[in-house]
Design an enzyme around this catalytic site. Structure first.
Site, short mmCIF file in Angstrom:
data_model
loop_
_atom_site.label_atom_id
_atom_site.label_comp_id
_atom_site.label_asym_id
_atom_site.label_seq_id
_atom_site.Cartn_x
_atom_site.Cartn_y
_atom_site.Cartn_z
CG ASP A 1 -25.92 36.93 13.60
OD1 ASP A 1 -25.96 38.17 14.17
OD2 ASP A 1 -26.07 35.87 14.27
CG ASP B 1 -30.11 40.49 14.62
OD1 ASP B 1 -30.58 39.08 14.50
OD2 ASP B 1 -28.79 40.43 14.92
CG ASP C 1 -27.93 42.05 24.99
OD1 ASP C 1 -28.01 43.12 24.42
OD2 ASP C 1 -27.58 40.84 24.77
P1 ATP Z 1 -23.39 38.14 17.85
O1 ATP Z 1 -24.19 37.80 16.79
O2 ATP Z 1 -22.08 38.59 17.49
O3 ATP Z 1 -22.88 36.71 18.69
P2 ATP Z 1 -25.21 40.17 18.85
O4 ATP Z 1 -25.12 41.08 19.85
O5 ATP Z 1 -25.72 40.06 17.28
O6 ATP Z 1 -24.05 39.35 18.72
P3 ATP Z 1 -27.46 38.04 18.84
O7 ATP Z 1 -27.75 36.89 19.61
O8 ATP Z 1 -27.45 37.86 17.33
O9 ATP Z 1 -26.32 38.91 19.27
O10 ATP Z 1 -28.78 39.00 19.06
C1 ATP Z 1 -29.03 40.18 18.37
C2 ATP Z 1 -29.48 41.45 19.18
O11 ATP Z 1 -30.63 40.96 19.83
C3 ATP Z 1 -28.38 41.62 20.37
O12 ATP Z 1 -27.53 42.46 19.62
C4 ATP Z 1 -29.43 42.31 21.30
O13 ATP Z 1 -29.64 43.90 20.79
C5 ATP Z 1 -30.64 41.38 21.20
N1 ATP Z 1 -30.50 40.47 22.35
C6 ATP Z 1 -30.07 39.34 22.18
N2 ATP Z 1 -30.15 38.36 23.15
C7 ATP Z 1 -30.75 39.37 23.84
C8 ATP Z 1 -31.04 38.95 25.48
N3 ATP Z 1 -31.01 37.94 26.09
N4 ATP Z 1 -31.54 39.91 25.99
C9 ATP Z 1 -31.72 41.14 25.29
N5 ATP Z 1 -31.57 41.43 24.10
C10 ATP Z 1 -30.84 40.43 23.33
MG MG Z 2 -25.96 38.78 15.83
#
Ligand code: ATP
Ligand code: MG
Length: 441
Positions: A62, A64, A144
Site C-alpha cells: 500500500d 502512504d 518505527d
Molecule cells: P507494510 O504495508 O508492508 O505492512 P509499512 O511499513 O508500509 O509495511 P504500514 O502499517 O503500512 O507499514 O505503515 C506505514 C508507515 O507508518 C510505516 O512505514 C511507518 O513509517 C509508520 N508506522 C506504522 N505503524 C507504526 C507504529 N506503530 N509506530 C510508528 N510508526 C509506524
Molecule cells: Mg504500508
C-alpha cells in the site's frame, strides 16, 4: 523549495533513480494526492513501507502520504476522504480503486507535560493518543524503524533521509528509531512489527532492537485484542509465516499471542510444534501459489494443541468424547479472546473445522456423502492431513478420505455454472404480525 522547512537541510537527500517512475506506474493516485496537497501550499511526500519495498526491488502492499496538512484540511481537499482512528488519526483518501493513507506530520512530545486532548500517555509510557502535529523532521523520528522513514518528493525526484535509513537498507539492518525500550513502551505493537519485518525483509535486527524485543514481550498484554488480531493476521498470513514463527519462538513471544498454545508446547505435547510449523509452511506455500488462505484455518490449527489439552481434562472429568471436544473448543475460544479478538466470521468456521475432526471418523454409508457436502469439509480434510503429517495417529483417516474423493469425484457439470451476475434477491414477504407467532403456539 517553497514548501519545505529549514530543517530539511539537515537531511540526506538522494536522487530517487526510477522510484518515482515506479510509483507513477503502480500508484499514480498517491502522486496525485501529493500534487493536490502541494498545489494548495502544503508540504507532502510519499513515505514509509512503499519506498522501502521499491528500494529493495519488492512490490509495495500500500502507499502512504505524509503532509503538514491537518486531517480536517485533507478532508476538505479531497472528495472521497474520511478520518479514521482516534489514538492516531489518519485520513483515508479513496482515489479510483486505491485507498491512500494520508497522515499529518507527527511531532516528538512528552505527553505527560501536556493536558490537551491531542496526546495522552499511560504511566507505563503507552501512547493512548498521538495527535501532536509537527514538521517533516519530527515526523521522521516518530516512525518505527529507520527503513520505514524514507520520504519521496515527486517535485525534486529525491529521497529524503533523516535517520540513516539508506545505510541500514544497504547493510540489511532493521533498527528502531530512538531508544527501543521507550518506543516499544509507547506502542508495543512495534515489537510485532519488528518480528514481521525481520521475517519479511530478511534484515538482521540491530543489537539494541533485538535486546529490547527479548526483554519486553510482557508489554504486549497492553494491546487491545482487536488490534492484536489484525497484527497476528499480518504476521501469519503475509507469506513468511514459517520464518515468523521461528522468530516468535526464538524471542519467546508465543505466550503473548497464543498463551494456551504456548503452555501446551511447554507441557511437551509432542506433535503440537510440528503441527503449527506444518500449518505455517502450508500457508506460505498456498500464498506463493496464489491460493486463498483464511484466518479460520490458521486459528483452528494454532489453537488445536490447546483444544486437545482441554479435551483431555474434560474426558478425565468423565464427559463423553463429543461433548468433551465441544466443551474444549468453547473454552479454548473464550480463553483466546482475552488476547486476540476473533471476529465471528472466522470463529464460526474455526469451530466447524474442529467439530468435523470428530465427525469425519463417522464415515459409514450415506454419512460420508453428507460430510463431504459440508461447506467446511475441504478445510477439515486438509486439517486431518496436517495432523497426520505432524505425527498424530488417526488410523489412516486422511488416506481413507483421499481415496473416497478419488473414487467419488464430484460431477462439476452437475453444479450450477457460476454466474457473474448475482441473481436478484427474492423478497420474502413478511407475514402479517398476527400470523407470525403461529408456528410456536
Ligand atoms: P507494510 O504495508 O508492508 O505492512 P509499512 O511499513 O508500509 O509495511 P504500514 O502499517 O503500512 O507499514 O505503515 C506505514 C508507515 O507508518 C510505516 O512505514 C511507518 O513509517 C509508520 N508506522 C506504522 N505503524 C507504526 C507504529 N506503530 N509506530 C510508528 N510508526 C509506524
Ligand atoms: Mg504500508
Amino acid at each position: 523549495m517553497a514548501n519545505e522547512p529549514e530543517a530539511l537541510t539537515k537531511a540526506e537527500r538522494y536522487p530517487a533513480a526510477d522510484i518515482g517512475e515506479q510509483i507513477r506506474d503502480i500508484c499514480p493516485q498517491s502522486i496525485e494526492i501529493v500534487d493536490g496537497l502541494r498545489q494548495h501550499g502544503f508540504e507532502a511526500y510519499v513515505v514509509g513501507g512503499c519506498i522501502r519495498d521499491l528500494m529493495l526491488g519488492g512490490q509495495p502492499k500500500d502507499f502512504d502520504v505524509a503532509t503538514d496538512a491537518r486531517p480536517d484540511d485533507v478532508v476538505k481537499l479531497f472528495k472521497r476522504a474520511r478520518v479514521v482512528g482516534r489514538r492516531f488519526q489518519i485520513v483515508h483518501v479513496r482515489n479510483g480503486r486505491e485507498v491512500v493513507e494520508v497522515t499529518t506530520f507527527r511531532a516528538a512530545h512528552d505527553a505527560r507535560d501536556t493536558d490537551d486532548h491531542e496526546s495522552e500517555q499511560s504511566d507505563t509510557g503507552l501512547l493512548l493518543r498521538d495527535n501532536v502535529y509537527g514538521d517533516l523532521c519530527g515526523d521522521a523520528i516518530r516512525r518505527d524503524f529507520t527503513v520505514n522513514a524514507l520520504y519521496f518528493c515527486p517535485q525534486s525526484n529525491e529521497i529524503i533521509d533523516y535517520v540513516g535509513a539508506m545505510a541500514d537498507i544497504k547493510n540489511k539492518t532493521l533498527r528502531v528509531i530512538g531508544d527501543p525500550v521507550t518506543r516499544y513502551q509507547e506502542d508495543p505493537v512495534r515489537m510485532l512489527r519488528a518480528v514481521r519485518f525481520h521475517a519479511k525483509l530478511g534484515f538482521a535486527l540491530a543489537p539494541e532492537t533485538a535486546d529490547a524485543l527479548r526483554n519486553n514481550g510482557h508489554l504486549l498484554h497492553q494491546v487491545a485484542p482487536a488490534r492484536m488480531f489484525d497484527e497476528v493476521i499480518k504476521l501469519f498470513l503475509g507469506g513468511a509465516a514459517a520464518k515468523t514463527l521461528d522468530i516468535i519462538l526464538d524471542f519467546d513471544l508465543l505466550q503473548y499471542l497464543f498463551p494456551a498454545t504456548a503452555e501446551a508446547l511447554e507441557d511437551g505435547q509432542e506433535y503440537a510444534l510440528e503441527l503449527i510449523q506444518a500449518t505455517m509452511q502450508n500457508t506460505d506455500t498456498r500464498i506463493a501459489a496464489d491460493k486463498p488462505v483464511t484466518p479460520a484455518f490458521m486459528y483452528a490449527a494454532v489453537l488445536w494443541p490447546a483444544v486437545i489439552e482441554l479435551r483431555e481434562a474434560c474426558l478425565d472429568q468423565g464427559m463423553y468424547k463429543d461433548d468433551a471436544l465441544r466443551e474444549a473448543a468453547h473454552a479454548a475460544t473464550m480463553d483466546q479472546l482475552q488476547t486476540t479478538a476473533i471476529p465471528k466470521r472466522f470463529s464460526i468456521p474455526m469451530r466447524e473445522i474442529w467439530d468435523l475432526q470428530s465427525r469425519l471418523h463417522l464415515k459409514d454409508g450415506k454419512r460420508a456423502e453428507k460430510l463431504r457436502a459440508h461447506p467446511r469439509f475441504r478445510a477439515a480434510y486438509d486439517f486431518i492431513l496436517l495432523r497426520e503429517q505432524a505425527g498424530e495417529n488417526l488410523e489412516g483417516l486422511g488416506e481413507w478420505w483421499t481415496r473416497y474423493q478419488e473414487e467419488n469425484p464430484v460431477d462439476e457439470s452437475a453444479r450450477p455454472a457460476p454466474s457473474k451476475r448475482r441473481p436478484p434477491r427474492k423478497r420474502r414477504r413478511r407475514p402479517p404480525r398476527n400470523q407470525q407467532s403461529q408456528g410456536n403456539q
